[in-house]
Write a protein that holds these residues in place. Structure first.
Motif, PDB file in Angstrom:
ATOM      1  N   GLN A  77       0.824  -1.203   0.000  1.00  0.00           N
ATOM      2  CA  GLN A  77       0.000   0.000   0.000  1.00  0.00           C
ATOM      3  C   GLN A  77       0.859   1.255   0.000  1.00  0.00           C
ATOM      4  O   GLN A  77       0.517   2.257  -0.623  1.00  0.00           O
TER       5      GLN A  77
ATOM      6  N   GLU B 190      -2.197  12.745 -14.241  1.00  0.00           N
ATOM      7  CA  GLU B 190      -3.486  12.100 -14.051  1.00  0.00           C
ATOM      8  C   GLU B 190      -3.257  10.621 -13.781  1.00  0.00           C
ATOM      9  O   GLU B 190      -2.554   9.946 -14.534  1.00  0.00           O
ATOM     10  N   TYR B 191      -3.840  10.111 -12.694  1.00  0.00           N
ATOM     11  CA  TYR B 191      -3.719   8.685 -12.404  1.00  0.00           C
ATOM     12  C   TYR B 191      -4.900   7.970 -13.028  1.00  0.00           C
ATOM     13  O   TYR B 191      -6.020   8.087 -12.565  1.00  0.00           O
ATOM     14  N   ARG B 192      -4.617   7.276 -14.108  1.00  0.00           N
ATOM     15  CA  ARG B 192      -5.712   6.646 -14.834  1.00  0.00           C
ATOM     16  C   ARG B 192      -6.087   5.296 -14.251  1.00  0.00           C
ATOM     17  O   ARG B 192      -7.211   4.845 -14.355  1.00  0.00           O
ATOM     18  N   ARG B 193      -5.117   4.643 -13.676  1.00  0.00           N
ATOM     19  CA  ARG B 193      -5.412   3.319 -13.128  1.00  0.00           C
ATOM     20  C   ARG B 193      -4.405   3.024 -12.036  1.00  0.00           C
ATOM     21  O   ARG B 193      -3.208   3.284 -12.214  1.00  0.00           O
ATOM     22  N   VAL B 194      -4.867   2.513 -10.939  1.00  0.00           N
ATOM     23  CA  VAL B 194      -3.977   2.099  -9.866  1.00  0.00           C
ATOM     24  C   VAL B 194      -4.427   0.726  -9.408  1.00  0.00           C
ATOM     25  O   VAL B 194      -5.596   0.521  -9.105  1.00  0.00           O
ATOM     26  N   GLU B 195      -3.526  -0.229  -9.421  1.00  0.00           N
ATOM     27  CA  GLU B 195      -3.887  -1.552  -8.922  1.00  0.00           C
ATOM     28  C   GLU B 195      -2.829  -2.025  -7.955  1.00  0.00           C
ATOM     29  O   GLU B 195      -1.644  -1.942  -8.240  1.00  0.00           O
ATOM     30  N   VAL B 196      -3.285  -2.489  -6.823  1.00  0.00           N
ATOM     31  CA  VAL B 196      -2.366  -3.037  -5.839  1.00  0.00           C
ATOM     32  C   VAL B 196      -2.891  -4.404  -5.438  1.00  0.00           C
ATOM     33  O   VAL B 196      -4.039  -4.531  -5.044  1.00  0.00           O
ATOM     34  N   VAL B 197      -2.082  -5.412  -5.612  1.00  0.00           N
ATOM     35  CA  VAL B 197      -2.512  -6.749  -5.198  1.00  0.00           C
ATOM     36  C   VAL B 197      -1.507  -7.271  -4.185  1.00  0.00           C
ATOM     37  O   VAL B 197      -0.309  -7.370  -4.465  1.00  0.00           O
TER      38      VAL B 197
ATOM     39  N   PRO C 198      -8.871   7.953  -4.468  1.00  0.00           N
ATOM     40  CA  PRO C 198      -8.990   6.762  -3.632  1.00  0.00           C
ATOM     41  C   PRO C 198      -8.136   6.829  -2.369  1.00  0.00           C
ATOM     42  O   PRO C 198      -8.382   6.085  -1.436  1.00  0.00           O
TER      43      PRO C 198
ATOM     44  N   GLU D  35      -6.357  -3.558  -4.224  1.00  0.00           N
ATOM     45  CA  GLU D  35      -6.966  -2.288  -4.590  1.00  0.00           C
ATOM     46  C   GLU D  35      -6.909  -2.141  -6.096  1.00  0.00           C
ATOM     47  O   GLU D  35      -5.884  -2.381  -6.714  1.00  0.00           O
ATOM     48  N   ARG D  36      -8.027  -1.765  -6.685  1.00  0.00           N
ATOM     49  CA  ARG D  36      -8.036  -1.467  -8.112  1.00  0.00           C
ATOM     50  C   ARG D  36      -8.841  -0.199  -8.319  1.00  0.00           C
ATOM     51  O   ARG D  36     -10.013  -0.141  -7.992  1.00  0.00           O
ATOM     52  N   THR D  37      -8.171   0.787  -8.841  1.00  0.00           N
ATOM     53  CA  THR D  37      -8.851   2.047  -9.087  1.00  0.00           C
ATOM     54  C   THR D  37      -8.721   2.407 -10.552  1.00  0.00           C
ATOM     55  O   THR D  37      -7.650   2.279 -11.125  1.00  0.00           O
ATOM     56  N   VAL D  38      -9.811   2.780 -11.132  1.00  0.00           N
ATOM     57  CA  VAL D  38      -9.774   3.236 -12.518  1.00  0.00           C
ATOM     58  C   VAL D  38     -10.266   4.671 -12.539  1.00  0.00           C
ATOM     59  O   VAL D  38     -11.318   4.988 -11.982  1.00  0.00           O
ATOM     60  N   GLY D  39      -9.467   5.535 -13.148  1.00  0.00           N
ATOM     61  CA  GLY D  39      -9.874   6.936 -13.251  1.00  0.00           C
ATOM     62  C   GLY D  39     -11.017   7.072 -14.232  1.00  0.00           C
ATOM     63  O   GLY D  39     -11.153   6.266 -15.155  1.00  0.00           O
TER      64      GLY D  39
END
Lengths: 319, 532
Positions: free
Chosen positions: A106, A121-128, B199, B356-360
């Motif tokens: 995180q 611009e943050y278009r996509r954030v993925e954390v697994v 987020p 966590e999965r965030t899409v703008g």
């Protein structure tokens, strides 16, 4: 009137002879695929490997990839992949899983955000996190096996066991080749790829069933025809359908590959390979000839029908 | 096969039309949609990958649950032994158990009986399972209390339920539309918040336990001395959230805790104009706070949130009114969020974000556009090819497939299912497979015609034979889709839903619509030759 005629009405290819070529080819390809899988491995996405993925856009040509790289390297987050995508000021940043459990993953997002500063611009954030990724992987594998198993049971009920086994071997062959393909071209292997694999499986099977259905019908009708000839006849009589269907599916998939966007690109490419190349080839050149080796012969079928008495034949008479 | 009674034809058309029309509410503007009667308020939900938003999975750590239980057992054991006036030494947590040595062997029996009352039946007093949440064992003078695995499990499940309530209260304060908070398995909570721009704020709200306590600061030595030497019994060193953090020596005893708050609101300090949070205690909290402040005028007390000192003001006069304020160099948003956290209450155990999965929203819109273009291009290419190949029957196939696609979206709307980007891929693929069923039928008709049948009988036989094949091949594909749905999550599930529905509608249209259209044509033209 029919305007396009792709396959002539009376094709008569000797598909069964091809098995002397197609079986060795498939064997070699399967070995290549296995070797690729064992040496190159799969390019696991963060779904299965864990870690962080950020898709960032720098508006108005402000992207300086060297700058991004040096900023991120200063964070010392271990393996960081930075990839320019789309040519529209977009970068894909992948950070490998961090030591130190869930919270450490995180923290990465916060660090990267601070390092990159304002104006992006943050278009996509993925954390697994590590726990989820391991589960997802095992679910994926279990899912594939469960699907094959369920399908096998269904086929065993609907057809003779030889057909169920033949379809399963053919299916397995498809999966091996597709995984090999993904390994050689290092296509992202993530949850969506598992969906793609399962779809390929379902689709290739769909194709195999259509031909098997015809073979079964022929077996009932022509009890004295040599098996080779009967199989050839079945494939030839469904050839026109196979070709037309594959053209349409290819058209649909091509649209996905070309216009579907990056988010499903690896999915579309994998499907294209699996459905169009492997699936079709398998049902004609592997699944059908396999029946010979599995002992489907017209004579045994005939004997079986006789042994079972006249009632057995009433099982499936089409009106 | 080719004969349809009027009623049958009507039923087929009606069912297809109604299912297709179910899409309409999804296309209406929100205002009109809200004014629809309840049974029509069913629409396709866009997945977070299409509309933008955050998907977060939180996990209750069963180790934390166990630790909390162990601490509770230790405190309870201390109370029980004190009440029973039993002398003991070395009451502490050892690994996964609490151990205590009874000083006098004669008391050991009595102590054991008393401590055994701490074990509760799992699932409450009314439970019939007979299992206890704690194993109490005795070895000479040493008594060990071990939380049982089943006990920890049931507490974990309980913690998840409580956490869901608190998370819901917290997220409702954000004012976003249609957040979804669901239990996932035994120890996880899945949170989906559509359309959220930032987020990190959501994660900050969810990631905090928000356990608020008011405790006294120990003045017997400085925090530095305590860090170098040993802190006095019953105290610990906690840090502030400043940069660099300031250590404080804090008593472990809690004057008042967050449970006793009835309200918390953000506001501004009238003198300093700084953002603050004002709070109000319930009767119990107010009484305890009044007693504590009366007894400790002149001493600093600390306001502690999740083991961080927010501020440590000096008690100038007893606080009797049951309300107070927290100031601590907040920004307006921080004060706001702290008030939300305090109002919603503390989580029973800390939660960890495991996914966590965030899409703008920008990417979501791009994906919709890409998906639409791909669908239109793919569908047109397939339609053109079919008409080029089969002429009039190609047109029939295209109409059937178009209705098929309409029905997929109609069913999605009826189920209130979520349409994701892979879902769109599923629709495109269904188009391919739906076309296959038509191809199977038409090719079969041609074969029957070449075998010498008359046109009408060839068409009839073509349908009959092809439909058996279509059923077989689609059932196997459906099995694959069902397995996908069952094991899948997120994108895989989205794909499986549309693909699975697509298979069903495909079989339906092949059996009914395509046949009906062919039958109508046959009755109208009475063809001598098969036209394909």
């Amino acid at each position: 009137m029919r305007l396009l005629r792709i396959v002539p009405d009376d094709t008569n290819f000797d598909f069964m002879r091809f098995r002397r070529i197609s079986f060795p080819i498939s064997a070699v390809l399967s070995i290549v695929a296995l070797v690729a899988f064992l040496t190159l491995g799969l390019n696991f996405g963060i779904d299965f490997k864990g870690g962080t993925l950020l898709e960032v856009r720098y508006p108005n040509n402000t992207l300086n990839i060297g700058d991004v790289r040096s900023k991120l390297e200063a964070l010392e987050l271990g393996e960081v992949q930075i990839q320019e995508i789309g040519g529209d000021g977009e970068v894909l940043i992948r950070v490998a899983q961090q030591p130190g459990g869930e919270q450490a993953q995180q923290a990465v997002v916060g660090k990267v955000r601070t390092a990159l500063g304002e104006g992006v611009e943050y278009r996509r954030v993925e954390v697994v996190g590590p726990r989820v990724s391991q589960e997802l992987l095992s679910y994926g594998i279990v899912g594939l096996m469960l699907a094959v198993f369920c399908i096998l049971i269904y086929l065993w009920f609907r057809f003779e066991w030889q057909f169920a086994l033949g379809a399963s071997i053919a299916n397995f062959h498809d999966i091996v080749l597709t995984i090999g393909f993904m390994s050689i071209f290092q296509i992202d292997f993530d949850l969506t790829s598992v969906a793609a694999l399962l779809t390929i499986l379902g689709y290739s099977l769909n194709d195999t069933i259509v031909i098997y259905d015809r073979i079964r019908e022929m077996l009932r009708r022509y009890k004295k025809m040599p098996t080779d000839e009967l199989l050839n006849h079945s494939i030839n009589s469904t050839l026109s359908r196979s070709v037309i269907t594959h053209v349409t599916v290819t058209l649909a998939l091509l649209a996905l590959v070309l216009f579907g966007g990056r988010a499903i690109h690896s999915f579309s490419v994998t499907m294209m390979f699996g459905v169009v190349l492997v699936g079709t080839y398998t049902s004609i050149f592997i699944a059908s000839p396999l029946l010979i080796y599995l002992g489907v012969t017209t004579r045994t079928m005939a004997e079986k029908a006789e042994a079972a008495g006249p009632n057995a034949k009433a099982e499936r008479i089409t009106p | 096969m080719l004969y349809f009674s009027k009623w049958k034809a009507f039923a087929i058309l009606a069912v297809s039309a109604i299912i297709c029309l179910m899409v309409v509410p999804s296309l209406l503007p929100p205002k009109v949609y809200d004014s629809l009667p309840g049974f029509l308020q069913r629409k396709i939900v866009l997945g977070l990958d299409l509309q933008g938003g955050s998907y977060i999975v939180l996990q209750v750590d069963s180790n934390e649950v166990r630790t909390a239980r162990l601490e509770q057992l230790r405190d309870d054991a201390r109370r029980v032994l004190r009440d029973a006036k039993v002398g003991y030494t070395g009451l502490n947590i050892q690994g996964n158990s609490v151990q205590v040595r009874i000083r006098d062997g004669q008391d050991a029996d009595a102590a054991f009986t008393q401590l055994r009352t701490l074990a509760q039946p799992i699932g409450g007093a009314l439970s019939t399972s007979g299992q206890l949440d704690t194993d109490v064992a005795r070895d000479g003078n040493v008594i060990t209390l071990t939380p049982s695995t089943a006990g920890v499990q049931s507490r974990t499940i309980q913690a998840v339920s409580q956490s869901i309530e608190i998370i819901r209260k917290r997220i409702d304060q954000l004012g976003t539309t249609e957040p979804s908070i669901q239990r996932q398995g035994a120890d996880r909570i899945q949170v989906q918040v559509p359309g959220l721009q930032d987020p990190s704020r959501l994660k900050a709200l969810l990631g905090q336990t928000a356990k608020l306590t008011f405790r006294l600061v120990d003045n017997s030595m400085t925090a530095q001395q305590a860090l170098q030497g040993r802190p006095p019994a019953g105290t610990e060193v906690l840090y502030s959230q400043d940069n660099p953090p300031v250590p404080y020596l804090i008593e472990q005893r809690v004057l008042v805790a967050g449970e006793d708050l009835t309200d918390a609101q953000p506001g501004f300090d009238p003198q300093t104009r700084e953002p603050i949070v004002t709070f109000r205690f319930n009767t119990n909290g107010a009484r305890r706070f009044a007693e504590a402040t009366q007894a400790n005028v002149g001493r600093p007390f600390a306001i502690i949130l999740d083991n961080h000192v927010i501020s440590a003001p000096v008690i100038r006069e007893p606080i009797l009114g049951g309300s107070g304020q927290i100031s601590g160099n907040f920004t307006v948003q921080q004060a706001n969020d702290l008030a939300i956290l305090l109002r919603a209450g503390a989580l029973p155990v800390p939660l960890q974000v495991v996914e966590e999965r965030t899409v703008g929203p920008g990417l979501g819109a791009d994906s919709i556009r890409a998906g639409l273009i791909a669908s239109i291009v793919g569908a047109s290419a397939v339609a053109l090819f079919m008409i080029a190949t089969y002429g009039l029957f190609g047109v029939i196939a295209v109409v059937a497939v178009a209705i098929n696609v309409g029905m997929i979206f109609g069913v999605l709307a009826m189920l209130g299912a979520t349409l994701t980007l892979p879902g769109i891929a599923g629709v495109v693929l269904t188009v391919g497979i739906a076309v296959d069923s038509n191809v199977l039928i038409y090719e079969r008709i041609r074969e029957e015609a070449r075998a010498g049948r008359s046109a009408i009988s060839a068409i009839d036989a073509g349908f009959t034979r092809a439909l058996a094949t279509i059923l077989d091949s689609n059932i196997t594909t459906f099995i694959a889709a069902a397995v996908l749905f069952y094991i899948g999550s997120g994108p895989v599930r989205g794909f499986a839903i549309t693909f699975g529905i697509g298979i069903i509608t495909t079989v339906f249209t092949a059996f009914t619509l395509t046949r009906l259209m062919a039958a109508v044509w046959v009755r109208w033209r009475r063809p001598q030759r098969v036209p394909i």
